[in-house]
Design a protein around this motif. Structure first.
Motif, PDB file in Angstrom:
ATOM      1  N   HIS A  63       0.817  -1.209   0.000  1.00 20.88           N
ATOM      2  CA  HIS A  63       0.000   0.000   0.000  1.00 20.88           C
ATOM      3  C   HIS A  63       0.858   1.269   0.000  1.00 20.88           C
ATOM      4  O   HIS A  63       0.483   2.274  -0.606  1.00 20.88           O
ATOM      5  N   GLY A  64       1.983   1.219   0.696  1.00 19.41           N
ATOM      6  CA  GLY A  64       2.854   2.401   0.753  1.00 19.41           C
ATOM      7  C   GLY A  64       3.284   2.858  -0.619  1.00 19.41           C
ATOM      8  O   GLY A  64       3.287   4.062  -0.925  1.00 19.41           O
ATOM      9  N   ALA A  66       1.701   2.164  -3.460  1.00 18.85           N
ATOM     10  CA  ALA A  66       0.520   2.605  -4.200  1.00 18.85           C
ATOM     11  C   ALA A  66       0.184   4.051  -3.860  1.00 18.85           C
ATOM     12  O   ALA A  66      -0.148   4.851  -4.747  1.00 18.85           O
ATOM     13  N   VAL A  67       0.263   4.401  -2.582  1.00 20.23           N
ATOM     14  CA  VAL A  67      -0.005   5.782  -2.161  1.00 20.23           C
ATOM     15  C   VAL A  67       1.012   6.733  -2.800  1.00 20.23           C
ATOM     16  O   VAL A  67       0.650   7.803  -3.302  1.00 20.23           O
ATOM     17  N   GLN A  68       2.277   6.329  -2.801  1.00 21.32           N
ATOM     18  CA  GLN A  68       3.327   7.147  -3.403  1.00 21.32           C
ATOM     19  C   GLN A  68       3.047   7.415  -4.879  1.00 21.32           C
ATOM     20  O   GLN A  68       3.120   8.564  -5.350  1.00 21.32           O
ATOM     21  N   MET A  69       2.709   6.385  -5.637  1.00 23.81           N
ATOM     22  CA  MET A  69       2.446   6.550  -7.065  1.00 23.81           C
ATOM     23  C   MET A  69       1.174   7.360  -7.310  1.00 23.81           C
ATOM     24  O   MET A  69       1.126   8.201  -8.217  1.00 23.81           O
ATOM     25  N   ALA A  70       0.142   7.099  -6.508  1.00 21.89           N
ATOM     26  CA  ALA A  70      -1.125   7.806  -6.700  1.00 21.89           C
ATOM     27  C   ALA A  70      -0.969   9.298  -6.433  1.00 21.89           C
ATOM     28  O   ALA A  70      -1.518  10.136  -7.160  1.00 21.89           O
ATOM     29  N   GLN A  96      -6.255   2.074   5.017  1.00 19.26           N
ATOM     30  CA  GLN A  96      -6.082   0.641   5.263  1.00 19.26           C
ATOM     31  C   GLN A  96      -4.700   0.345   5.840  1.00 19.26           C
ATOM     32  O   GLN A  96      -4.556  -0.504   6.727  1.00 19.26           O
ATOM     33  N   ARG A  97      -3.710   1.061   5.365  1.00 18.91           N
ATOM     34  CA  ARG A  97      -2.351   0.858   5.874  1.00 18.91           C
ATOM     35  C   ARG A  97      -2.278   1.200   7.367  1.00 18.91           C
ATOM     36  O   ARG A  97      -1.643   0.485   8.152  1.00 18.91           O
ATOM     37  N   GLY A  98      -2.935   2.282   7.754  1.00 15.68           N
ATOM     38  CA  GLY A  98      -2.970   2.649   9.171  1.00 15.68           C
ATOM     39  C   GLY A  98      -3.681   1.601  10.003  1.00 15.68           C
ATOM     40  O   GLY A  98      -3.268   1.295  11.139  1.00 15.68           O
ATOM     41  N   GLU A  99      -4.752   1.029   9.466  1.00 17.00           N
ATOM     42  CA  GLU A  99      -5.478  -0.038  10.166  1.00 17.00           C
ATOM     43  C   GLU A  99      -4.586  -1.254  10.371  1.00 17.00           C
ATOM     44  O   GLU A  99      -4.562  -1.848  11.462  1.00 17.00           O
ATOM     45  N   MET A 146       5.070  -4.950  -7.541  1.00 16.34           N
ATOM     46  CA  MET A 146       5.640  -3.662  -7.155  1.00 16.34           C
ATOM     47  C   MET A 146       6.441  -3.049  -8.308  1.00 16.34           C
ATOM     48  O   MET A 146       7.081  -3.752  -9.092  1.00 16.34           O
ATOM     49  N   ALA A 147       6.421  -1.727  -8.389  1.00 10.82           N
ATOM     50  CA  ALA A 147       7.233  -1.003  -9.366  1.00 10.82           C
ATOM     51  C   ALA A 147       8.691  -0.979  -8.918  1.00 10.82           C
ATOM     52  O   ALA A 147       8.984  -0.967  -7.715  1.00 10.82           O
TER      53      ALA A 147
END
Length: 223
Positions: A63-64, A66-70, A96-99, A146-147
């Motif tokens: 998720h980390g 994905a957030v960076q790319m978004a 979701q990552r925080g959860e 992952m990229a």
């Protein structure tokens, strides 16, 4: 005069994506309230080697990125539909990552593990990636969709339609890597909160993959 018809499709897709985003945030909010109430959805606290713990750790990494790319494409795209979609991806996956971070805190487990990525998935007959201990870190990240660092650098460098198209290609692959992880923890995990979030990931990211394919076609992105 017949050019008006295609415009309805992106508008419809925007509504679908927005509704999906609201639904996912509602699920996250409900799960958060359930967690805060102190109720336990599982008969026992997941162990350090459990699928629940492995999923929480690996999906935080996933998720980390994905957030960076978004956030990168949200900052510079001029496409309204893509901006809305990237905002939804960033906010939903950050929540979701925080959860997931909080689960590990509540379980009294460390956020990191010395075990290879995805090793917790090995008992899953449908989604096993084999002996992950024999794979390099780069190979494991590739299996997760992952990229690479080079791809992230390219995304930061490009502008306009090339940047939009690269983002869509990378994020589709990224989502496709997340879905088997979510399916595996539904099969192998024991905590109902984890399974609920995993199902939300499958539902939401499958819808987003469809939306991104539509945007690729509209922007004439090469295959």
């Amino acid at each position: 005069m017949c050019a008006a018809a295609p415009a309805a499709r992106p508008a419809t897709r925007r509504i679908v994506v927005a509704v999906a985003g609201i639904a996912l945030r509602a699920v996250a909010f409900a799960i958060g309230r359930f967690t805060a109430s102190g109720a336990s959805a599982a008969p026992a606290t997941p162990s350090d080697s459990s699928a629940d713990a492995g999923f929480a750790r690996d999906m935080q990494v996933h998720h980390g990125q994905a957030v960076q790319m978004a956030l990168e494409i949200y900052r510079k795209t001029s496409d309204d539909e893509l901006r809305m979609l990237s905002y939804d991806i960033a906010t939903t996956q950050a929540g979701q990552r925080g959860e997931m971070f909080d689960w590990l805190v509540q379980w009294g487990l460390p956020q990191a593990s010395t075990r290879p990525l995805m090793q917790w998935m090995a008992p899953s007959g449908a989604h096993s990636h084999g002996d992950t201990a024999t794979l390099s870190q780069d190979e494991l990240l590739s299996q997760m969709g992952m990229a690479t660092d080079a791809e992230l650098d390219q995304l930061r460098t490009l502008q306009g339609q090339p940047a939009d198209c690269l983002f869509l290609s990378l994020m589709i692959r990224h989502h496709q890597g997340a879905i088997p992880m979510a399916e595996a923890v539904i099969e192998l995990g024991s905590d109902l909160r984890v399974k609920d979030v995993a199902q939300a990931i499958i539902t939401g990211q499958s819808a987003e993959i469809d939306a991104m394919h539509d945007i690729q076609a509209r922007l004439s992105c090469s295959a």
